[in-house]
Design a protein around this motif. Structure first.
Motif, mmCIF file in Angstrom:
data_model
loop_
_atom_site.group_PDB
_atom_site.id
_atom_site.type_symbol
_atom_site.label_atom_id
_atom_site.label_comp_id
_atom_site.label_asym_id
_atom_site.label_seq_id
_atom_site.Cartn_x
_atom_site.Cartn_y
_atom_site.Cartn_z
ATOM 1 N N PHE A 186 -0.847 -2.211 9.980
ATOM 2 C CA PHE A 186 -2.187 -1.544 9.850
ATOM 3 C C PHE A 186 -3.154 -2.628 9.499
ATOM 4 O O PHE A 186 -4.373 -2.176 9.234
ATOM 5 N N GLY A 187 -2.884 -3.765 10.008
ATOM 6 C CA GLY A 187 -3.902 -4.963 9.838
ATOM 7 C C GLY A 187 -3.929 -5.916 8.606
ATOM 8 O O GLY A 187 -4.965 -6.640 8.437
ATOM 9 N N TYR A 188 -3.162 -5.479 7.544
ATOM 10 C CA TYR A 188 -3.307 -6.078 6.482
ATOM 11 C C TYR A 188 -2.030 -7.034 6.145
ATOM 12 O O TYR A 188 -0.932 -6.736 6.782
ATOM 13 N N ALA A 189 -2.196 -8.086 5.420
ATOM 14 C CA ALA A 189 -1.232 -8.925 5.127
ATOM 15 C C ALA A 189 -0.691 -8.716 3.395
ATOM 16 O O ALA A 189 -1.669 -8.178 2.698
ATOM 17 N N PRO A 190 0.461 -8.768 3.187
ATOM 18 C CA PRO A 190 0.944 -8.628 1.833
ATOM 19 C C PRO A 190 0.525 -9.303 0.788
ATOM 20 O O PRO A 190 -0.046 -8.596 -0.426
ATOM 21 N N GLU A 191 -0.110 -10.338 1.156
ATOM 22 C CA GLU A 191 -0.874 -11.248 0.082
ATOM 23 C C GLU A 191 -2.157 -10.427 -0.439
ATOM 24 O O GLU A 191 -2.572 -10.689 -1.643
ATOM 25 N N GLU A 192 -2.802 -9.886 0.386
ATOM 26 C CA GLU A 192 -4.042 -9.057 0.061
ATOM 27 C C GLU A 192 -3.677 -8.079 -0.960
ATOM 28 O O GLU A 192 -4.687 -7.941 -1.893
ATOM 29 N N PHE A 193 -2.627 -7.294 -0.963
ATOM 30 C CA PHE A 193 -2.161 -6.394 -2.025
ATOM 31 C C PHE A 193 -1.770 -7.068 -3.364
ATOM 32 O O PHE A 193 -2.024 -6.799 -4.485
ATOM 33 N N LEU A 194 -0.775 -8.132 -3.145
ATOM 34 C CA LEU A 194 -0.159 -8.821 -4.225
ATOM 35 C C LEU A 194 -1.018 -9.520 -5.009
ATOM 36 O O LEU A 194 -1.208 -9.801 -6.189
ATOM 37 N N GLY A 195 -2.266 -10.384 -4.314
ATOM 38 C CA GLY A 195 -3.198 -11.056 -4.966
ATOM 39 C C GLY A 195 -4.125 -10.204 -5.818
ATOM 40 O O GLY A 195 -5.003 -10.767 -6.508
ATOM 41 N N GLY A 196 -4.417 -9.012 -5.411
ATOM 42 C CA GLY A 196 -5.340 -8.121 -5.987
ATOM 43 C C GLY A 196 -6.596 -7.922 -5.516
ATOM 44 O O GLY A 196 -7.501 -7.174 -5.840
ATOM 45 N N ALA A 197 -6.668 -8.717 -4.116
ATOM 46 C CA ALA A 197 -7.827 -8.760 -3.256
ATOM 47 C C ALA A 197 -8.126 -7.029 -2.838
ATOM 48 O O ALA A 197 -9.166 -6.758 -2.498
ATOM 49 N N LEU A 198 -6.874 -6.320 -2.453
ATOM 50 C CA LEU A 198 -7.112 -5.105 -1.958
ATOM 51 C C LEU A 198 -6.388 -4.292 -3.219
ATOM 52 O O LEU A 198 -5.333 -4.235 -3.679
ATOM 53 N N SER A 199 -6.995 -2.911 -3.350
ATOM 54 C CA SER A 199 -6.357 -1.901 -3.861
ATOM 55 C C SER A 199 -5.872 -0.707 -2.867
ATOM 56 O O SER A 199 -6.520 -0.435 -2.090
ATOM 57 N N TYR A 200 -4.520 -0.392 -3.186
ATOM 58 C CA TYR A 200 -4.068 0.477 -2.126
ATOM 59 C C TYR A 200 -4.589 1.839 -2.501
ATOM 60 O O TYR A 200 -5.040 2.392 -1.490
ATOM 61 N N TRP A 201 -5.242 2.318 -3.607
ATOM 62 C CA TRP A 201 -5.932 3.409 -3.769
ATOM 63 C C TRP A 201 -7.190 3.463 -3.067
ATOM 64 O O TRP A 201 -7.270 4.369 -2.644
ATOM 65 N N ALA A 202 -7.899 2.350 -3.029
ATOM 66 C CA ALA A 202 -8.973 2.417 -2.305
ATOM 67 C C ALA A 202 -9.012 2.584 -0.755
ATOM 68 O O ALA A 202 -9.776 2.964 -0.106
ATOM 69 N N LEU A 203 -7.893 2.464 -0.163
ATOM 70 C CA LEU A 203 -7.652 2.683 1.199
ATOM 71 C C LEU A 203 -7.187 4.202 1.463
ATOM 72 O O LEU A 203 -7.390 4.309 2.849
ATOM 73 N N ILE A 204 -6.917 4.907 0.638
ATOM 74 C CA ILE A 204 -6.603 6.369 0.784
ATOM 75 C C ILE A 204 -7.877 6.798 1.268
ATOM 76 O O ILE A 204 -9.184 6.678 0.596
ATOM 77 N N HIS A 205 -7.754 7.910 2.022
ATOM 78 C CA HIS A 205 -9.203 8.532 2.491
ATOM 79 C C HIS A 205 -9.754 9.158 1.350
ATOM 80 O O HIS A 205 -9.275 9.957 0.506
ATOM 81 N N PRO A 206 -11.211 9.104 1.113
ATOM 82 C CA PRO A 206 -11.922 9.750 -0.003
ATOM 83 C C PRO A 206 -11.430 11.006 -0.130
ATOM 84 O O PRO A 206 -11.429 11.577 -1.083
ATOM 85 N N GLU A 207 -11.507 12.049 0.944
ATOM 86 C CA GLU A 207 -11.359 13.376 0.859
ATOM 87 C C GLU A 207 -9.744 13.537 0.102
ATOM 88 O O GLU A 207 -9.585 14.920 -0.282
ATOM 89 N N ASP A 208 -8.919 12.536 0.379
ATOM 90 C CA ASP A 208 -7.461 12.974 -0.023
ATOM 91 C C ASP A 208 -7.324 12.338 -1.357
ATOM 92 O O ASP A 208 -6.315 12.471 -2.230
ATOM 93 N N ARG A 209 -7.902 11.389 -1.799
ATOM 94 C CA ARG A 209 -7.817 10.421 -3.007
ATOM 95 C C ARG A 209 -7.535 11.326 -4.214
ATOM 96 O O ARG A 209 -6.599 11.223 -4.918
ATOM 97 N N VAL A 210 -8.534 12.208 -4.581
ATOM 98 C CA VAL A 210 -8.396 12.830 -5.741
ATOM 99 C C VAL A 210 -7.206 13.742 -5.845
ATOM 100 O O VAL A 210 -6.411 13.967 -6.780
ATOM 101 N N ASP A 211 -6.762 14.387 -4.692
ATOM 102 C CA ASP A 211 -5.601 15.379 -4.630
ATOM 103 C C ASP A 211 -4.539 14.460 -4.760
ATOM 104 O O ASP A 211 -3.567 14.760 -5.153
ATOM 105 N N VAL A 212 -4.336 13.227 -4.390
ATOM 106 C CA VAL A 212 -3.157 12.274 -4.450
ATOM 107 C C VAL A 212 -2.942 11.771 -5.845
ATOM 108 O O VAL A 212 -1.917 11.949 -6.202
ATOM 109 N N LEU A 213 -4.086 11.676 -6.296
ATOM 110 C CA LEU A 213 -4.178 11.276 -7.570
ATOM 111 C C LEU A 213 -3.505 12.184 -8.732
ATOM 112 O O LEU A 213 -2.548 12.020 -9.508
ATOM 113 N N ARG A 214 -4.249 13.494 -8.442
ATOM 114 C CA ARG A 214 -3.794 14.618 -9.235
ATOM 115 C C ARG A 214 -2.074 14.823 -8.998
ATOM 116 O O ARG A 214 -1.549 15.247 -9.860
ATOM 117 N N GLU A 215 -1.770 14.959 -7.727
ATOM 118 C CA GLU A 215 -0.398 15.196 -7.222
ATOM 119 C C GLU A 215 0.616 14.060 -7.995
ATOM 120 O O GLU A 215 1.668 14.355 -8.506
#
Length: 762
Positions: A477-506
């Motif tokens: 998907f173009g990302y390196a594991p270190e970007e997630f493990l180091g906190g530079a990227l949030s997996y939550w922020a990469l979820i589509h905004p229209e799906d994000r609230v539903d995924v969190l609630r689910e």
């Protein structure tokens, strides 16, 4: 003219910041999850690229920079983010109007903006005040302060909540409702942005409301940070710059501002001076107390030293290992060894002493004994040592020993003795071997996963789903594991905004309901900005106390699969040649509409005249072209809500929910006129026979009404066959360049495709 803030006022503001930051520094280290409305311009909204934007967003970023805070902004529908704050799932909202009712649920900062509201109506509507709204249909944003206001004060009209202010204005402009209650500046901003010119505000603005930051109930620490940050932004002029950029502001005179800043700075400097004097005095008292305690501690130590000598023997015996002292010889003859040696070796202490019959090298396995004796006679060894070796326990088992100690020298510097401790590290060794085996298996598993399309991931249960592990093949998907493990990227922020609230609630529902595993799909942004569909299979892991601690899952890119399924679904419901719905879908819709909920229901049946003759003379390609032309005319004539289908080789049918006979006849006649218009120069002549029927109030089966329309179509075909056939023959003669004497007899007869629709499949 823009005012320049004097340098001494900036210095004063910095002193204020240093003072309060010293008290609140620890609170600023954590990341703060901030919510907001995804469609509330110009205050907060998602821009064209799906990123948070607006006055509130710029203000929060400036405040976070001034206070050294780390914030993450999540925008969603207002009712959802407001509920998330009240339930404690996020820590604050960027903007919320303060009311007494809301103060019982959340805490508010001092207001950062005052916002007035107005009544918006179409220009032709005779409304100028709240009293004129009696009996009217009034639009408000769901969960907004105007929604609360309308409900609390019992406006005389009917309240209609919608999701966004923009939706309210569009409905109002479309003459669907009578009025809308919105922020004055926001309403005019949206009217200009969406080019709505038939709506305006009327009457005097309603009472201005305080627009504040909102935090969870009793979160005084965060509230203090926000209040201090706003003071800094105002004193440095940064707040004015942000406000000007979005709204524009009329400022006070230079002398008034400088006078306020001067006295503010003076008061702050005096406060800092008094505080610093108080700090120095407290430090002096602490140093004095520390010196006194040190003297008392030294006295207590002297007393304890004499007592410890008496307890030395007991202390040696209590050490978790066998303390020893031995001669530096090949037997390591023991002068002293603790009783723990019996548990470690299985032999009594006496057997290792000078008059005993055993030594530690005697019970070592041969390989380790040779290495130990070589080390013992090596003149280059260091005085401090730590060695591992294996011994044979009295019960025949193998034990691992850690021998750690030092070499003692006599007065002439010659090595004479060894003293140290023997530890049984057998269990530790086994654990290390198990760990190494587990690491080996993990590496093998990572290799397998890395070569597969599946991404393995481990999240910690908490805000924003912190990633603790993610496999290497996330690079697809173009990302390196270190970007997630180091906190530079949030997996939550990469979820589509229209799906994000539903995924969190689910996710929250699954965790709260105790589900151990679940599957879901959502959209996910790659690093290049592409949107991919992800299938996530997740297992919930619990901690020692039984509460969920981690989510362990695998992620699979199912974009191609979803596209294939969508294509298969489309093909299963549509006619390949014309793109219209097929017979299977048409019959399914007839079953759905048979209940009568959408009556009056119109049914129209069309048949292409002499299609078989066209196929036999000009070929099926021309016949197909004629069918596609007919389908395009049907598509353009009937509504999007109507069901237009090709149900046979030359037969089409249309279902018109909610249409009486007048509308059905108008649409059918409009189609026939469009057909005539399309028969221009150079086009193959198209002629349709048509019949229709209309059902009212659910009386009778929809299948019987279809048969009625089908019979009417055939009556229409027979009544005009003598006129239509010669026209089509003439057109075919022009195309073929030779005469054709007769039309095929089968054209006017029913075929099997017609008769099969006449029977009710139920």
């Amino acid at each position: 003219m823009r005012r320049v803030v004097p340098i001494w006022s900036v210095f004063a503001a910095l002193l204020v910041s240093l003072f309060f930051s010293a008290v609140l520094f620890a609170a600023s280290e954590e990341e703060i999850l901030v919510g907001g409305d995804h469609d509330f311009p110009p205050y907060e909204f998602l821009d064209e690229k799906g990123r948070p934007a607006g006055f509130n967003v710029d203000l929060l970023h400036a405040l976070a920079e001034a206070m050294g805070l780390r914030v993450r902004i999540v925008l969603g529908p207002w009712s959802d983010v407001r509920t998330a704050l009240e339930e404690g799932r996020i820590q604050m909202l960027m903007g919320m109007f303060r009311t007494e009712a809301r103060r019982r649920l959340v805490e508010f900062s001092p207001p950062h903006t005052l916002v007035s509201h107005s009544i918006f109506v179409r220009r032709s509507t005779p409304v100028s005040s709240l009293d004129d709204l009696r009996g009217k249909s009034i639009l408000v944003q769901r969960g907004d302060v105007m929604h609360d206001f309308a409900a609390e004060y019992g406006l005389f009209g009917r309240i209609v909540p919608v999701e966004t202010p923009a939706e309210a204005l569009r409905l109002l402009a479309s003459e669907v409702h009578d009025a809308a209650l919105l922020g004055t500046y926001q309403g005019h901003y949206l009217l200009k942005r969406h080019h709505i010119d038939n709506v305006t505000s009327v009457g005097e603005p309603l009472v201005p409301l305080e627009y504040c930051f909102a935090v969870r109930k009793n979160d005084a620490r965060l509230l203090a940070l926000l209040t201090e940050g706003m003071d800094i932004l105002r004193s440095t002029g940064r707040y004015g710059q942000i406000h000007d950029a979005w709204f524009g502001v009329v400022r006070g005179t230079r002398s008034d501002v400088e006078r306020v800043l001067f006295w503010s700075a003076l008061v702050v400097l005096l406060a800092i001076g008094g505080w610093w004097f108080h700090v120095l005095r407290r430090r002096a008292r602490r140093h004095a107390r520390a010196l006194e305690e040190s003297l008392l501690e030294r006295e207590r130590s002297l007393v304890a030293l004499s007592e410890s000598e008496a307890r030395y023997g007991d202390l040696v015996q209590s050490i978790p290992g066998a303390v020893y002292r031995s001669r530096l010889d090949v037997f390591c003859s023991k002068l002293f060894i603790g009783s723990a040696v019996t548990e470690i070796t299985g032999y009594a202490v006496e057997r290792f002493l000078d008059d005993g019959d055993l030594s530690i090298p005697d019970i070592m396995i041969a390989e380790d004994r040779q290495a130990f004796l070589q080390w013992l006679v090596d003149g280059e060894r260091e005085d401090r040592y730590s060695r591992e070796y294996r011994i044979v326990h009295r019960d025949g088992g193998i034990r691992w020993i850690l021998d750690r100690g030092r070499i003692l020298r006599d007065g002439e510097g010659v090595p004479r003795w060894m003293e140290g401790v023997l530890f049984d590290i057998t269990e530790l060794k086994r654990a290390m071997e198990n760990l190494e085996e587990a690491l080996r298996r993990r590496n093998e598993l990572e290799t397998i996963i890395g070569r597969s399309p599946v991404v393995a991931i481990l999240w910690r249960v908490g805000p924003e789903w912190p990633v603790e592990y993610i496999s290497e093949n996330v690079r697809q998907f173009g990302y390196a594991p270190e970007e997630f493990l180091g906190g530079a990227l949030s997996y939550w922020a990469l979820i589509h905004p229209e799906d994000r609230v539903d995924v969190l609630r689910e996710t929250a529902n699954h965790v709260e309901e105790g589900h151990r595993e679940y599957i879901r799909e959502y959209r996910f942004f790659t690093k290049s900005g592409d949107v991919r569909w992800i299938e996530e299979r997740t297992w919930v892991r619990s901690g020692a106390d039984g509460t969920p601690s981690h989510l362990q899952g695998i992620l699979l890119d199912v974009t191609d699969r979803r596209k294939a399924l969508e294509e298969l679904e489309y093909l299963s419901l549509h006619d390949m040649l014309t793109g219209l719905y097929n017979r299977a879908y048409f019959e399914e819709e007839m079953r759905r509409l048979d209940a009568g909920r959408f009556d009056p229901l119109g049914i129209v049946v069309f048949d292409v005249d002499c299609l078989k003759l066209v196929n036999d003379t000009l070929g099926h390609a021309e016949g197909d072209r004629l069918l596609r032309r007919c389908a395009e005319l049907l598509r353009n004539t009937f509504r999007r809500s109507d069901v237009v289908a090709r149900i046979g080789g030359d037969e089409f049918a249309v279902l018109l929910p909610g249409c009486d006979e007048r509308i059905v006849k108008e649409r059918s006649d409009l189609l026939l006129r469009a057909v005539e218009t399309s028969n221009g120069e150079g086009t193959l002549y198209l002629s349709l026979s048509m019949g229709y029927a209309v059902r009212f109030g659910g009386r009778g089966s929809v299948w019987s009404f279809f048969r009625e329309a089908d019979d009417a179509m055939y009556r229409h075909k027979r009544s005009r066959s003598g006129m239509v056939r010669p026209i089509i023959l003439a057109h075919l003669e022009n195309r073929m360049g030779e005469g054709i004497s007769v039309c095929r007899d089968g054209d006017g007869a029913r075929d099997a495709s017609h008769s099969s629709m006449s029977a009710d499949p139920q």
